[in-house]
Enzyme design. Structure first.
Site, PDB file in Angstrom:
ATOM      1  N   GLU A 108      33.416  44.805  49.363  1.00  0.00           N
ATOM      2  CA  GLU A 108      33.307  43.141  49.020  1.00  0.00           C
ATOM      3  C   GLU A 108      34.379  42.250  49.740  1.00  0.00           C
ATOM      4  OE1 GLU A 108      33.558  43.720  44.887  1.00  0.00           O
ATOM      5  OE2 GLU A 108      35.225  42.588  44.594  1.00  0.00           O
ATOM      6  N   CYS A 126      39.465  37.176  52.362  1.00  0.00           N
ATOM      7  CA  CYS A 126      40.314  38.705  52.073  1.00  0.00           C
ATOM      8  C   CYS A 126      39.223  39.750  52.495  1.00  0.00           C
ATOM      9  CB  CYS A 126      40.221  38.464  50.626  1.00  0.00           C
ATOM     10  SG  CYS A 126      41.415  39.976  49.924  1.00  0.00           S
ATOM     11  N   CYS A 133      39.649  52.747  46.567  1.00  0.00           N
ATOM     12  CA  CYS A 133      41.002  53.066  46.826  1.00  0.00           C
ATOM     13  C   CYS A 133      41.645  54.074  46.170  1.00  0.00           C
ATOM     14  CB  CYS A 133      41.874  51.752  46.372  1.00  0.00           C
ATOM     15  SG  CYS A 133      43.523  51.816  47.004  1.00  0.00           S
ATOM     16  N   CYS A 137      46.524  51.945  41.414  1.00  0.00           N
ATOM     17  CA  CYS A 137      47.310  51.024  40.737  1.00  0.00           C
ATOM     18  C   CYS A 137      46.713  50.501  39.505  1.00  0.00           C
ATOM     19  CB  CYS A 137      47.642  49.596  41.615  1.00  0.00           C
ATOM     20  SG  CYS A 137      48.345  50.135  43.240  1.00  0.00           S
ATOM     21  N   CYS A 140      44.656  47.203  38.994  1.00  0.00           N
ATOM     22  CA  CYS A 140      43.793  46.843  39.997  1.00  0.00           C
ATOM     23  C   CYS A 140      42.311  47.480  39.611  1.00  0.00           C
ATOM     24  CB  CYS A 140      44.247  47.449  41.127  1.00  0.00           C
ATOM     25  SG  CYS A 140      43.021  47.261  42.722  1.00  0.00           S
ATOM     26  N   CYS A 366      39.376  41.130  43.445  1.00  0.00           N
ATOM     27  CA  CYS A 366      38.975  42.133  44.229  1.00  0.00           C
ATOM     28  C   CYS A 366      38.469  43.491  43.627  1.00  0.00           C
ATOM     29  CB  CYS A 366      40.093  42.746  45.151  1.00  0.00           C
ATOM     30  SG  CYS A 366      39.723  44.137  46.394  1.00  0.00           S
TER      31      CYS A 366
END
Length: 395
Positions: A108, A126, A133, A137, A140, A366
């Site tokens: 996205e 962005c 990922c 984290c 996130c 995000c």
């Protein structure tokens, strides 16, 4: 009112199996492509302008090419951005796209306009660099979806191409203007773990024959892949942002696990090298990104620790109110707490801003929307199950 647009299917999408996708090729690569075709290398700059500045994908609309060359290109080449699976436009001007890339994976992109809402005002895009990922984290949403693969240069630059194209509908090709003014490599993924395609894409963003963005308007955000930070300083001149989120190693190990491999001392040293590198381009500062988590990293003590950590690093600090997602173990710091934290930094001489939350009505944080559409690695499901298990044990 939020505008929700369902799946978009591009008609007559070319079969790219036997064609070369020119989107994402550097000027040198495109020049070589034309030379291999028996054409002059300067055709590369002509075609780049059509693709990136005018948003044209049909070679027969590239009027300064001969009809013979148009026909030849149509047989061997194409210009194909990633497919738009879903898009939403927020009432505050924020725009969000979910792209389906090769293999059926989803990524996205979010476009955030300046608060003044001016038609030709600042518009920051962005951009994602990976499918998911690997860094995981703890705060996130993207990290909870796991990692699938790196994006190609065409899939990265294609996000910017589509965002600009969204402002070009109904405008004659030669009258079109790129509207995106700023790009941050801060979407899904860790950009420095997909180094070559990311640098290639940013080079196109800066190229005067492509998007022609200022080097200060293209920013790469990293969680701290230290060796690649040194490479970046040598290879391209863009702004650098560091996703810090904690002022000491103990807390950062919990929030940003890559810190266990590259602790704060190494990260700050690399950041200083980026600012004070030997290259005459000489960066001015780095931006410190710091998400504000209620009762976790937002105390006065944490603010004073942050002041000490950044004392010798030219930097400006961007405080980010946490954008909660389902089953997140954190809450957003109160406005009063954020302002108190900010005041300590300002009084210490730092330029400190608080990011305004935008696009809440379209899950613009995000990874949120993709997380609703698909969870291919099942990391999010497993994580949510573990949260529920802990809650049951407390009950």
């Amino acid at each position: 009112m939020t505008v929700k647009i369902p799946v978009i299917h591009t008609p007559d999408t070319p079969n790219t199996d036997q064609k070369s996708n020119l989107l994402g090729m550097s000027k040198d690569e495109l020049s070589q492509f034309f030379v291999n075709m028996g054409e002059k290398a300067f055709r590369a700059t002509q075609v780049m302008k059509w693709i990136y500045q005018f948003g044209v994908t049909d070679f027969f609309e590239m009027t300064n090419l001969s009809k013979a060359l148009q026909a030849k290109l149509d047989k061997v080449a194409c210009v194909v951005p990633p497919a738009v699976k879903f898009k939403q436009f927020s009432e505050d001007g924020t725009r969000k796209w979910v792209f389906e890339v090769a293999g059926g994976s989803l990524v996205e992109t979010v476009l955030i306009p300046a608060e003044d809402g001016k038609q030709f005002g600042r518009k920051t895009l962005c951009v994602s660099s990976q499918v998911g990922c690997a860094l995981d984290c703890s705060f996130c949403s993207t990290g909870k979806q796991g990692f699938e693969r790196d994006l190609t240069a065409s899939e990265i630059i294609g996000q910017l191409w589509v965002a600009n194209q969204s402002y070009m509908q109904g405008v004659a090709p030669t009258e079109r203007e790129n509207r995106v003014t700023n790009v941050v490599m801060m979407g899904m993924g860790e950009p420095l773990l997909n180094y070559e395609p990311v640098v290639a894409s940013m080079s196109l963003m800066l190229d005067d024959h492509a998007f022609g963005l200022s080097k200060r308007r293209v920013t790469l955000s990293t969680s701290g892949i230290v060796p690649k930070m040194y490479d970046l300083a040598k290879d391209i001149d863009v702004a650098l942002a560091i996703s810090l989120h904690a002022p000491n190693d103990e807390l950062r190990n919990e929030l940003v696990p890559i810190n266990k491999k590259y602790p704060l001392a190494e990260l700050i040293r690399a950041a200083k090298a980026y600012v004070y590198d030997e290259n005459p381009r000489h960066k001015k500062h780095v931006t410190i990104e710091y998400v504000m988590l209620h009762g976790v990293n937002d105390s006065d003590k944490h603010a004073h620790e942050l002041v000490a950590l950044l004392a010798d690093l030219p930097s400006k600090i961007n405080l980010i109110p946490f954008n909660p997602f389902p089953h997140a173990p954190y809450g957003r710091s109160s406005n009063n707490r954020i302002h108190a934290f900010s005041n300590i930094l300002n009084q210490a001489g730092f330029v400190c801003t608080v990011r305004q939350t935008r696009g809440d009505d379209i899950d613009a944080a995000c990874g949120q929307l993709v997380g609703q559409v698909a969870d291919r690695t099942r990391r999010a499901k497993k994580w949510q199950e573990s949260i529920q298990k802990r809650q049951d044990q407390k009950a």
